[in-house]
Design a protein around this motif. Structure first.
Motif, mmCIF file in Angstrom:
data_model
loop_
_atom_site.group_PDB
_atom_site.id
_atom_site.type_symbol
_atom_site.label_atom_id
_atom_site.label_comp_id
_atom_site.label_asym_id
_atom_site.label_seq_id
_atom_site.Cartn_x
_atom_site.Cartn_y
_atom_site.Cartn_z
ATOM 1 N N ASP A 1 -4.979 16.473 1.906
ATOM 2 C CA ASP A 1 -4.179 17.639 2.232
ATOM 3 C C ASP A 1 -3.546 17.362 3.592
ATOM 4 O OD1 ASP A 1 -3.294 20.080 1.534
ATOM 5 O OD2 ASP A 1 -5.055 21.173 2.272
ATOM 6 N N LEU A 2 -2.466 16.587 3.584
ATOM 7 C CA LEU A 2 -1.920 16.078 4.845
ATOM 8 C C LEU A 2 -1.061 17.113 5.571
ATOM 9 C CD1 LEU A 2 -1.013 12.414 3.815
ATOM 10 C CD2 LEU A 2 -3.090 13.277 4.910
ATOM 11 N N ARG A 3 -1.038 17.003 6.891
ATOM 12 C CA ARG A 3 -0.180 17.848 7.723
ATOM 13 C C ARG A 3 1.250 17.277 7.708
ATOM 14 N NH1 ARG A 3 -4.424 16.405 11.553
ATOM 15 N NH2 ARG A 3 -2.840 15.036 12.454
ATOM 16 N N SER A 4 2.167 18.064 8.222
ATOM 17 C CA SER A 4 3.571 17.625 8.189
ATOM 18 C C SER A 4 3.817 16.435 9.132
ATOM 19 C CB SER A 4 4.505 18.781 8.563
ATOM 20 O OG SER A 4 4.176 19.256 9.850
ATOM 21 N N ASP A 5 2.945 16.234 10.130
ATOM 22 C CA ASP A 5 3.133 15.084 11.018
ATOM 23 C C ASP A 5 2.427 13.829 10.501
ATOM 24 O OD1 ASP A 5 0.607 16.395 11.542
ATOM 25 O OD2 ASP A 5 0.383 15.041 13.258
ATOM 26 N N GLN A 6 1.833 13.926 9.330
ATOM 27 C CA GLN A 6 1.125 12.769 8.771
ATOM 28 C C GLN A 6 1.963 12.155 7.651
ATOM 29 O OE1 GLN A 6 -2.602 14.952 7.920
ATOM 30 N NE2 GLN A 6 -3.631 13.663 9.440
ATOM 31 N N VAL A 7 2.118 10.824 7.724
ATOM 32 C CA VAL A 7 3.042 10.118 6.838
ATOM 33 C C VAL A 7 2.277 9.383 5.747
ATOM 34 C CG1 VAL A 7 4.842 8.334 6.778
ATOM 35 C CG2 VAL A 7 4.565 9.775 8.810
ATOM 36 N N ARG A 8 2.745 9.480 4.481
ATOM 37 C CA ARG A 8 2.112 8.711 3.403
ATOM 38 C C ARG A 8 2.938 7.476 3.083
ATOM 39 N NH1 ARG A 8 0.777 11.780 -1.865
ATOM 40 N NH2 ARG A 8 1.678 9.904 -2.749
ATOM 41 N N ILE A 9 2.252 6.350 2.920
ATOM 42 C CA ILE A 9 2.901 5.137 2.448
ATOM 43 C C ILE A 9 2.143 4.704 1.195
ATOM 44 C CG2 ILE A 9 3.586 2.761 2.993
ATOM 45 C CD1 ILE A 9 2.686 4.922 5.916
ATOM 46 N N ALA A 10 2.633 5.129 0.040
ATOM 47 C CA ALA A 10 1.936 4.872 -1.222
ATOM 48 C C ALA A 10 2.338 3.516 -1.782
ATOM 49 C CB ALA A 10 2.260 5.972 -2.230
ATOM 50 N N SER A 11 1.375 2.823 -2.408
ATOM 51 C CA SER A 11 1.703 1.565 -3.082
ATOM 52 C C SER A 11 0.880 1.450 -4.364
ATOM 53 C CB SER A 11 1.464 0.370 -2.145
ATOM 54 O OG SER A 11 0.216 0.471 -1.506
ATOM 55 N N ASP A 12 1.240 0.469 -5.173
ATOM 56 C CA ASP A 12 0.580 0.289 -6.459
ATOM 57 C C ASP A 12 -0.849 -0.214 -6.277
ATOM 58 O OD1 ASP A 12 1.335 0.181 -9.468
ATOM 59 O OD2 ASP A 12 0.216 -1.674 -9.111
ATOM 60 N N ASN A 13 -1.708 0.040 -7.261
ATOM 61 C CA ASN A 13 -3.115 -0.345 -7.080
ATOM 62 C C ASN A 13 -3.374 -1.836 -7.263
ATOM 63 O OD1 ASN A 13 -2.937 -0.531 -9.818
ATOM 64 N ND2 ASN A 13 -4.586 0.910 -10.266
ATOM 65 N N ARG A 14 -2.356 -2.614 -7.536
ATOM 66 C CA ARG A 14 -2.520 -4.070 -7.591
ATOM 67 C C ARG A 14 -2.193 -4.739 -6.261
ATOM 68 N NH1 ARG A 14 -1.523 -6.872 -12.448
ATOM 69 N NH2 ARG A 14 -2.164 -5.642 -14.250
ATOM 70 N N GLU A 15 -1.701 -3.957 -5.297
ATOM 71 C CA GLU A 15 -1.143 -4.552 -4.078
ATOM 72 C C GLU A 15 -2.048 -4.386 -2.868
ATOM 73 O OE1 GLU A 15 2.634 -2.599 -3.843
ATOM 74 O OE2 GLU A 15 3.299 -3.436 -5.758
ATOM 75 N N GLU A 16 -3.351 -4.603 -3.075
ATOM 76 C CA GLU A 16 -4.312 -4.305 -2.004
ATOM 77 C C GLU A 16 -4.090 -5.141 -0.747
ATOM 78 O OE1 GLU A 16 -5.855 -4.738 -5.170
ATOM 79 O OE2 GLU A 16 -7.020 -2.902 -5.506
ATOM 80 N N LEU A 17 -3.861 -6.448 -0.908
ATOM 81 C CA LEU A 17 -3.760 -7.290 0.281
ATOM 82 C C LEU A 17 -2.489 -6.977 1.080
ATOM 83 C CD1 LEU A 17 -5.473 -9.397 1.720
ATOM 84 C CD2 LEU A 17 -4.158 -11.183 0.560
ATOM 85 N N ASP A 18 -1.381 -6.782 0.367
ATOM 86 C CA ASP A 18 -0.133 -6.389 1.048
ATOM 87 C C ASP A 18 -0.333 -5.086 1.816
ATOM 88 O OD1 ASP A 18 1.102 -8.540 -0.066
ATOM 89 O OD2 ASP A 18 2.228 -7.410 -1.580
ATOM 90 N N ARG A 19 -0.996 -4.146 1.177
ATOM 91 C CA ARG A 19 -1.234 -2.840 1.800
ATOM 92 C C ARG A 19 -2.102 -2.986 3.045
ATOM 93 N NH1 ARG A 19 -4.557 0.199 -2.019
ATOM 94 N NH2 ARG A 19 -2.651 0.369 -3.252
ATOM 95 N N ALA A 20 -3.150 -3.813 2.930
ATOM 96 C CA ALA A 20 -4.039 -4.022 4.076
ATOM 97 C C ALA A 20 -3.273 -4.637 5.241
ATOM 98 C CB ALA A 20 -5.196 -4.936 3.667
ATOM 99 N N GLN A 21 -2.410 -5.601 4.942
ATOM 100 C CA GLN A 21 -1.625 -6.254 5.995
ATOM 101 C C GLN A 21 -0.665 -5.269 6.662
ATOM 102 O OE1 GLN A 21 -0.190 -9.326 3.418
ATOM 103 N NE2 GLN A 21 -1.749 -10.815 4.081
ATOM 104 N N ALA A 22 -0.016 -4.452 5.864
ATOM 105 C CA ALA A 22 0.917 -3.463 6.418
ATOM 106 C C ALA A 22 0.176 -2.485 7.319
ATOM 107 C CB ALA A 22 1.629 -2.721 5.279
ATOM 108 N N ALA A 23 -1.006 -2.058 6.888
ATOM 109 C CA ALA A 23 -1.784 -1.098 7.689
ATOM 110 C C ALA A 23 -2.253 -1.738 8.990
ATOM 111 C CB ALA A 23 -2.973 -0.602 6.871
ATOM 112 N N LEU A 24 -2.721 -2.988 8.921
ATOM 113 C CA LEU A 24 -3.175 -3.681 10.132
ATOM 114 C C LEU A 24 -2.025 -3.878 11.119
ATOM 115 C CD1 LEU A 24 -5.617 -6.215 8.494
ATOM 116 C CD2 LEU A 24 -6.183 -4.803 10.488
ATOM 117 N N ALA A 25 -0.859 -4.217 10.598
ATOM 118 C CA ALA A 25 0.292 -4.413 11.479
ATOM 119 C C ALA A 25 0.613 -3.124 12.233
ATOM 120 C CB ALA A 25 1.504 -4.887 10.672
ATOM 121 N N ARG A 26 0.553 -2.008 11.545
ATOM 122 C CA ARG A 26 0.831 -0.722 12.192
ATOM 123 C C ARG A 26 -0.251 -0.365 13.216
ATOM 124 N NH1 ARG A 26 4.453 0.986 13.792
ATOM 125 N NH2 ARG A 26 3.896 3.185 13.659
#
Lengths: 254, 254
Positions: free
Chosen positions: A43-68
Motif C-alpha cells: 500500500d504505497l504512498r504517493s512519494d514511493q515509486v514502483r519499478i515492476a519487472s517480470d518474474n524471470r528477471e531476478e538478476l537484472d532487477r537485483a542489479q538495478a536495485a543495487l545501482a540505485r
C-alpha cells in the motif's frame, strides 16, 4: 554516500501474515523493485515509486536495485513469502558477488517472512512437523537430472518434500515426472498436498495419495507438499482431514 | 460446545517479527499453554491465564490444551518460531489422532510464523537461497543412525542443511558427530553458520568452514546451517561476510 537496500518478503499474500518489521522496512524506502503482483500487495504512498519487472528477471532487477542504493536511494526489493527462499535475497547476493566493489558497501537489510510451505502446512495440520526439504522444481537454472536425483535421495532419506515452482506454462510436464520418480521410492498411500494461495481469498487446499496425484491440480500459485512414509492423516467429521508428520520416528521409512 | 484451539508461533523472539494474525489469535484466547520462555514473549492481559510446562512435555501439553478447548475454552498453544516446524502443531495433531473422538471436533486454527532458519538466513545473506532441508538433531524421538543416514543422503543430494535442536545438556556429542559425518561427504571449505538468537538482543551469528566447525559454538538457542558445495561467501570491508546459495546450479555437487 550509499543508501539502504531492504530485501523484504510480503508473506503468502494474507495481509495479516506480513510482519511489522517488513512494514517498517517498506515505510522507510522510496523505490520498490519486484514482480508486479508482489508490488500490488503493498500500500504505497504517493512519494514511493514502483519499478515492476517480470518474474524471470531476478538478476537484472537485483542489479538495478543495487545501482540505485549505491547512488544513495533507499530501495526495497520485494519478494512474495520469505525473501531468502527461492526469492530475491540470493539474486541480490549474487549481484553483489559479481558486481562492482562499491555494491559491497551498500547497507543491506533482509527481513524474513512467512514462506509458502509454512502457510500451506498451517492450513492442513503439521505436514512439516518433522525432517523435511524444500526444492524448486524449475529446471530453468539447474539440469533436470539433478532435480530427479535430489528427489530420489530426499525420498530415500525419509524427508517430507515441499516443492516450489512446481509448474508453469513453459514447464508443463516436470511435476508429473517428479511424481513418477517419487512413486518408485515411496508408498502409493503417502499424502500429497496441493496448497494453492494459502491464506488468500482464492485459497484451495487439496490432498490425494501419491498413487493418484494429478499434476494438473497445481498451478504457479501452488506449493506441493509430499509426505514421508511417516506422515499420517486424521479424518474429522464435518471438518477437513488433518495431515501431520509425527515428531517421533516409527521406522517405516528406514 | 467446543471452544477454539489456536496454535501460534511467536517468531524467533524479535517482537516485530510476530505476525498481526498471531497477535489477533493471542488476543482471542484466554488460556495459554507452552514452554515458559515462549509464554514470556507474550504480553498477556490480566484475564489471560498461563499454563507453563517443560519443553520435553509436548504431548502432555497438547492433550491438556485439547481437553480445555473441548470443554469450551478458547485456548492458545504457543511455540517459538513457526508452530509447524519441530514444534507444537505436530504434537496437537498427534494428540487428536490418538485421543477421544470429541477432540476431532475442536475448531483448530494454526497461524504460521517466521521459523528460526529464516531469521538466521536473513541476517547473513541467503544461505537457503536454493534447495535445502531442515532436520532436528535430537535423538530423543528417533534413532541416531536414522539421523546420520539422513545427513549423508541430504549432503549427497547437494541440499543445504539447517539443523534444529543441535545440542543440549543431555545431548552434548551429537553435533560434533554430525559434522564428522558431513566431512566425509562435503568439501572442508563449505561454510557452516552458527545462528544464535537471531533478531534478539543476545544475537550471535558466526561462520566457519566445515573443516574447522566446532560444535561448542552452538547452544540450545542456535540454528546451525551447513552450506552445500554451491554455497558462496562474499567478503565485505567493514561489514560481515555474506553467505548465499545461488539460484542456479554450477555442477560442483553433482
Amino acid at each position: 554516500m550509499s543508501g539502504k537496500l531492504f530485501i523484504v518478503g510480503t508473506g503468502p499474500g494474507k495481509p495479516s501474515q506480513m510482519t511489522p518489521e517488513t512494514r517498517e522496512a517498506i515505510a522507510a524506502a522510496t523505490e520498490f523493485f519486484g514482480y508486479g503482483p508482489y508490488l500490488d500487495r503493498l500500500d504505497l504512498r504517493s512519494d514511493q515509486v514502483r519499478i515492476a519487472s517480470d518474474n524471470r528477471e531476478e538478476l537484472d532487477r537485483a542489479q538495478a536495485a543495487l545501482a540505485r542504493a549505491a547512488a544513495g536511494a533507499n530501495v526495497c526489493v520485494v519478494s512474495g513469502g520469505d525473501p531468502g527462499i527461492f526469492a530475491m535475497a540470493a539474486a541480490v547476493c549474487e549481484a553483489i558477488d559479481k558486481g562492482p566493489s562499491e555494491w559491497r558497501q551498500v547497507d543491506l537489510v533482509v527481513t524474513p517472512g512467512v514462506t509458502a510451505m509454512l502457510a500451506v502446512a498451517a492450513r492442513i495440520g503439521a505436514p512439516l512437523g518433522h525432517d523435511f526439504c524444500a526444492m524448486s522444481l524449475s529446471d530453468n537454472l539447474k539440469p533436470w537430472d539433478v532435480i530427479t536425483r535430489r528427489l530420489r535421495l530426499a525420498a530415500e532419506a525419509g524427508l517430507v518434500i515441499a516443492l516450489y515452482n512446481p509448474i508453469s506454462k513453459a514447464r508443463p510436464w516436470q511435476l508429473g515426472e517428479a511424481f513418477e520418480v517419487l512413486r518408485n521410492v515411496l508408498p502409493a498411500s503417502v499424502p500429497v498436498i496441493f496448497g494453492r494461495a494459502a491464506g488468500r481469498p482464492d485459497e484451495r487446499i487439496t490432498v490425494m495419495p501419491l498413487g493418484e496425484a494429478d499434476a494438473n491440480r497445481a498451478d504457479m500459485a501452488t506449493c506441493v507438499i509430499i509426505g514421508s512414509p511417516e506422515t499420517r492423516m486424521v479424518a474429522r467429521q464435518g471438518r477437513p482431514d488433518l495431515v501431520y508428520t509425527p515428531r517421533s520416528f516409527n521406522g517405516e521409512s528406514h
